[in-house]
Enzyme design. Sequence first.
Site, PDB file in Angstrom:
ATOM      1  N   ALA A 165       0.863  -1.183   0.000  1.00  0.00           N
ATOM      2  CA  ALA A 165       0.000   0.000   0.000  1.00  0.00           C
ATOM      3  C   ALA A 165       0.899   1.233   0.000  1.00  0.00           C
ATOM      4  O   ALA A 165       2.050   1.175   0.437  1.00  0.00           O
ATOM      5  CB  ALA A 165      -0.903  -0.021   1.221  1.00  0.00           C
TER       6      ALA A 165
ATOM      7  N   GLY B 296       0.734  -5.053   0.860  1.00  0.00           N
ATOM      8  CA  GLY B 296      -0.464  -5.187   0.026  1.00  0.00           C
ATOM      9  C   GLY B 296      -0.179  -5.844  -1.316  1.00  0.00           C
ATOM     10  O   GLY B 296      -1.073  -6.447  -1.915  1.00  0.00           O
TER      11      GLY B 296
ATOM     12  N   GLU C 227      -0.360  -9.376  -0.634  1.00  0.00           N
ATOM     13  CA  GLU C 227      -1.765  -9.696  -0.370  1.00  0.00           C
ATOM     14  C   GLU C 227      -2.576  -9.776  -1.675  1.00  0.00           C
ATOM     15  O   GLU C 227      -3.452 -10.630  -1.815  1.00  0.00           O
ATOM     16  CB  GLU C 227      -2.355  -8.670   0.602  1.00  0.00           C
ATOM     17  CG  GLU C 227      -1.778  -8.848   2.012  1.00  0.00           C
ATOM     18  CD  GLU C 227      -2.073  -7.688   2.940  1.00  0.00           C
ATOM     19  OE1 GLU C 227      -1.802  -6.530   2.554  1.00  0.00           O
ATOM     20  OE2 GLU C 227      -2.577  -7.927   4.044  1.00  0.00           O
TER      21      GLU C 227
ATOM     22  N   GLU D 244       4.933  -4.884   7.139  1.00  0.00           N
ATOM     23  CA  GLU D 244       4.162  -3.837   7.827  1.00  0.00           C
ATOM     24  C   GLU D 244       4.665  -3.566   9.244  1.00  0.00           C
ATOM     25  O   GLU D 244       4.588  -2.444   9.737  1.00  0.00           O
ATOM     26  CB  GLU D 244       2.670  -4.208   7.867  1.00  0.00           C
ATOM     27  CG  GLU D 244       1.962  -4.100   6.528  1.00  0.00           C
ATOM     28  CD  GLU D 244       2.028  -5.358   5.672  1.00  0.00           C
ATOM     29  OE1 GLU D 244       2.862  -6.246   5.966  1.00  0.00           O
ATOM     30  OE2 GLU D 244       1.258  -5.444   4.703  1.00  0.00           O
TER      31      GLU D 244
HETATM   32  N1  CAA Z   1       4.587   3.300  -0.597  1.00  0.00           N
HETATM   33  C1  CAA Z   1       4.975   4.481  -1.139  1.00  0.00           C
HETATM   34  N2  CAA Z   1       6.113   4.629  -1.848  1.00  0.00           N
HETATM   35  C2  CAA Z   1       6.889   3.543  -1.999  1.00  0.00           C
HETATM   36  C3  CAA Z   1       6.569   2.291  -1.465  1.00  0.00           C
HETATM   37  C4  CAA Z   1       5.340   2.186  -0.739  1.00  0.00           C
HETATM   38  N3  CAA Z   1       4.896   1.014  -0.225  1.00  0.00           N
HETATM   39  N4  CAA Z   1       7.540   1.419  -1.782  1.00  0.00           N
HETATM   40  C5  CAA Z   1       8.452   2.100  -2.497  1.00  0.00           C
HETATM   41  N5  CAA Z   1       8.071   3.391  -2.638  1.00  0.00           N
HETATM   42  C6  CAA Z   1       8.763   4.469  -3.325  1.00  0.00           C
HETATM   43  C7  CAA Z   1       9.952   4.978  -2.517  1.00  0.00           C
HETATM   44  O1  CAA Z   1       9.522   5.878  -1.527  1.00  0.00           O
HETATM   45  C8  CAA Z   1      10.795   5.613  -3.602  1.00  0.00           C
HETATM   46  O2  CAA Z   1      10.215   6.851  -3.915  1.00  0.00           O
HETATM   47  P1  CAA Z   1      11.192   8.175  -4.090  1.00  0.00           P
HETATM   48  O3  CAA Z   1      12.021   7.839  -5.305  1.00  0.00           O
HETATM   49  O4  CAA Z   1      10.204   9.277  -4.318  1.00  0.00           O
HETATM   50  O5  CAA Z   1      11.994   8.286  -2.845  1.00  0.00           O
HETATM   51  C9  CAA Z   1      10.568   4.688  -4.795  1.00  0.00           C
HETATM   52  O6  CAA Z   1       9.344   3.968  -4.513  1.00  0.00           O
HETATM   53  C10 CAA Z   1      11.681   3.684  -4.979  1.00  0.00           C
HETATM   54  O7  CAA Z   1      11.841   2.966  -3.773  1.00  0.00           O
HETATM   55  P2  CAA Z   1      13.241   2.825  -2.986  1.00  0.00           P
HETATM   56  O8  CAA Z   1      14.132   4.000  -3.296  1.00  0.00           O
HETATM   57  O9  CAA Z   1      12.937   2.567  -1.545  1.00  0.00           O
HETATM   58  O10 CAA Z   1      13.819   1.529  -3.721  1.00  0.00           O
HETATM   59  P3  CAA Z   1      14.786   0.410  -3.115  1.00  0.00           P
HETATM   60  O11 CAA Z   1      15.151  -0.457  -4.252  1.00  0.00           O
HETATM   61  O12 CAA Z   1      15.874   1.023  -2.291  1.00  0.00           O
HETATM   62  O13 CAA Z   1      13.843  -0.424  -2.088  1.00  0.00           O
HETATM   63  C11 CAA Z   1      11.836  -1.571  -1.359  1.00  0.00           C
HETATM   64  C12 CAA Z   1      12.720  -1.118  -2.543  1.00  0.00           C
HETATM   65  C13 CAA Z   1      12.578  -2.610  -0.514  1.00  0.00           C
HETATM   66  C14 CAA Z   1      10.583  -2.184  -1.953  1.00  0.00           C
HETATM   67  C15 CAA Z   1      11.500  -0.332  -0.482  1.00  0.00           C
HETATM   68  O14 CAA Z   1      10.996   0.703  -1.299  1.00  0.00           O
HETATM   69  C16 CAA Z   1      10.492  -0.606   0.598  1.00  0.00           C
HETATM   70  O15 CAA Z   1      10.821  -1.136   1.636  1.00  0.00           O
HETATM   71  N6  CAA Z   1       9.202  -0.215   0.362  1.00  0.00           N
HETATM   72  C17 CAA Z   1       8.169  -0.295   1.361  1.00  0.00           C
HETATM   73  C18 CAA Z   1       7.683  -1.721   1.577  1.00  0.00           C
HETATM   74  C19 CAA Z   1       6.611  -1.764   2.630  1.00  0.00           C
HETATM   75  O16 CAA Z   1       6.821  -1.456   3.784  1.00  0.00           O
HETATM   76  N7  CAA Z   1       5.392  -2.205   2.236  1.00  0.00           N
HETATM   77  C20 CAA Z   1       4.258  -2.331   3.120  1.00  0.00           C
HETATM   78  C21 CAA Z   1       3.342  -1.157   2.940  1.00  0.00           C
HETATM   79  S1  CAA Z   1       2.014  -1.125   4.109  1.00  0.00           S
HETATM   80  C22 CAA Z   1       0.835  -2.177   3.470  1.00  0.00           C
HETATM   81  O17 CAA Z   1       0.992  -2.731   2.409  1.00  0.00           O
HETATM   82  C23 CAA Z   1      -0.408  -2.318   4.326  1.00  0.00           C
HETATM   83  C24 CAA Z   1      -1.388  -3.349   3.876  1.00  0.00           C
HETATM   84  O18 CAA Z   1      -1.339  -4.473   4.289  1.00  0.00           O
HETATM   85  C25 CAA Z   1      -2.483  -2.983   2.964  1.00  0.00           C
END
Ligand code: CAA
Length: 257
Positions: free
Chosen positions: A65, A108, A111, A131
């Site tokens: 998400a 998500g 999921e 999460e």
């Molecule tokens: N939401 C918003 N933006 C996201 C994102 C997310 N879930 N995942 C990645 N992005 C964005 C980053 O912020 C970044 O944006 P900017 O260039 O503007 O800074 C861009 O995508 C590229 O990401 P990274 O620079 O972080 O890329 P990376 O290769 O270094 O890492 C990654 C990749 C490991 C996927 C890392 O981005 C990450 O950990 N993302 C978040 C994962 C996460 O926590 N997901 C759970 C979300 S909560 C959820 O899903 C709730 C539910 O159950 C419904």
Amino acid sequence: MSYEFILTETRGRVGLVTLNRPQAMNALNNKLILELMDALETFDNDNGIGAMVVTGNEKAFAAGADIKEMADKSVTEMMDRDHVAAFGRILKIQKPVIAAVSGYALGGGCEIAMSCDMIVASESAKFGQPEITIGVIPGAGGTQRLTRAVGKAIAMEMILNNRTLSAQEALQFGLVNRVVPNERYLDEALKLADEIASRPPVAVRVAKKMINQAYERTLTDALHVERQEFYNLFATEDQKEGMKAFVEKRKPEWKGK
Ligand code: CAA
């Protein structure tokens, strides 16, 4: 209909939806989820389509998400908007949906993949529910669906301690159907969808529904419904054609009714 965050196309009897927000790792903002569900529902209502594939890009199926979209929200705002409820619309799709996953399928994203009926993974696919690292828990079925898929022990590690599964581990634990080289994962998913789309549509729909009932009903109840659904299929032209074709040693021609 044109969409902002997804691409749609048809390949024969297969509907393909590509999540297309690569600069944000296909993070599932509200609009993207609504577009995805709309596209799947449109394909579901199209008689020319027999199965669907949902994919992302090689680096990310979807990284969850959209954290930036929800970071400042209050409980009331989250409940009022109920973004996660839209994820549930995928469960109402009657035709088979295959997730073609490469790269990150996190939160998500994992999921959504688990809400599909099958998962074809590339060798570089990574599955996780991170999460906990941002102070919450999976909210779109992760605690339940992951546990049913991989068992309690692995689900606990993944959800409590952010363990990520490699594609091979996901295969080993029963989360995915098959793992294929990166250059072939989408073709493999499309081929599988195409094969299923060539099967008798009513029986496919009923079979999908009954398999999913395995998680909803008691065994006795589900076996009773299964038997009735089996008998009901004798009202279809496809049952008559399928059995006649077998006896006549020829290929059946399905009518979808
Ligand atoms: N939401 C918003 N933006 C996201 C994102 C997310 N879930 N995942 C990645 N992005 C964005 C980053 O912020 C970044 O944006 P900017 O260039 O503007 O800074 C861009 O995508 C590229 O990401 P990274 O620079 O972080 O890329 P990376 O290769 O270094 O890492 C990654 C990749 C490991 C996927 C890392 O981005 C990450 O950990 N993302 C978040 C994962 C996460 O926590 N997901 C759970 C979300 S909560 C959820 O899903 C709730 C539910 O159950 C419904």
